[in-house]
Design a protein around this motif. Structure first.
Motif, PDB file in Angstrom:
ATOM      1  N   MET A   1     -32.860   2.393  13.287  1.00  0.00           N
ATOM      2  CA  MET A   1     -31.816   1.400  13.210  1.00  0.00           C
ATOM      3  C   MET A   1     -31.668   0.959  11.752  1.00  0.00           C
ATOM      4  SD  MET A   1     -31.381  -2.246  15.175  1.00  0.00           S
ATOM      5  CE  MET A   1     -31.501  -1.546  16.785  1.00  0.00           C
ATOM      6  N   THR A   2     -30.443   0.797  11.316  1.00  0.00           N
ATOM      7  CA  THR A   2     -30.158   0.415   9.940  1.00  0.00           C
ATOM      8  C   THR A   2     -30.254  -1.100   9.790  1.00  0.00           C
ATOM      9  OG1 THR A   2     -28.630   2.254   9.779  1.00  0.00           O
ATOM     10  CG2 THR A   2     -28.483   0.572   8.090  1.00  0.00           C
ATOM     11  N   LYS A   3     -30.944  -1.532   8.753  1.00  0.00           N
ATOM     12  CA  LYS A   3     -31.071  -2.962   8.491  1.00  0.00           C
ATOM     13  C   LYS A   3     -29.873  -3.429   7.671  1.00  0.00           C
ATOM     14  CE  LYS A   3     -34.159  -6.432   6.654  1.00  0.00           C
ATOM     15  NZ  LYS A   3     -35.425  -6.698   5.978  1.00  0.00           N
ATOM     16  N   LEU A   4     -29.205  -4.458   8.156  1.00  0.00           N
ATOM     17  CA  LEU A   4     -28.046  -4.988   7.459  1.00  0.00           C
ATOM     18  C   LEU A   4     -28.481  -6.010   6.415  1.00  0.00           C
ATOM     19  CD1 LEU A   4     -25.597  -5.593  10.423  1.00  0.00           C
ATOM     20  CD2 LEU A   4     -25.587  -3.707   8.808  1.00  0.00           C
ATOM     21  N   SER A   5     -27.875  -5.938   5.271  1.00  0.00           N
ATOM     22  CA  SER A   5     -28.165  -6.896   4.206  1.00  0.00           C
ATOM     23  C   SER A   5     -27.056  -7.943   4.197  1.00  0.00           C
ATOM     24  CB  SER A   5     -28.235  -6.180   2.857  1.00  0.00           C
ATOM     25  OG  SER A   5     -28.425  -7.127   1.836  1.00  0.00           O
ATOM     26  N   LYS A   7     -26.009 -11.716   3.192  1.00  0.00           N
ATOM     27  CA  LYS A   7     -26.384 -12.847   2.347  1.00  0.00           C
ATOM     28  C   LYS A   7     -25.396 -13.985   2.577  1.00  0.00           C
ATOM     29  CE  LYS A   7     -28.187  -9.854  -1.252  1.00  0.00           C
ATOM     30  NZ  LYS A   7     -28.071  -9.397  -2.642  1.00  0.00           N
TER      31      LYS A   7
END
Length: 57
Positions: A1-5, A7
């Motif tokens: 699973m891709t980690k979303l950045s 902010k």
């Protein structure tokens, strides 16, 4: 699973006067619009339900 950045937006609290009042104004306008939409949706839902009840559906 891709980690979303993700902010949070940067808020400049060191800015003089106008920026602070602009932010307060935007909060008030946004809240007012939100309340108006909520009340309109409630009224439309209530009217639709009453119409259904009258028809016996």
């Amino acid at each position: 699973m891709t980690k979303l950045s993700i902010k949070p937006p940067r808020v400049n609290i060191n800015a003089k006067g106008a920026s602070f009042w602009k932010q307060i104004g935007m909060i008030v306008i946004g809240t007012t619009i939100s309340i108006v939409f909520t009340l309109m949706a409630a009224k439309l839902t209530e009217n639709r339900q009453r119409t259904k009840d009258r028809r016996g559906v």
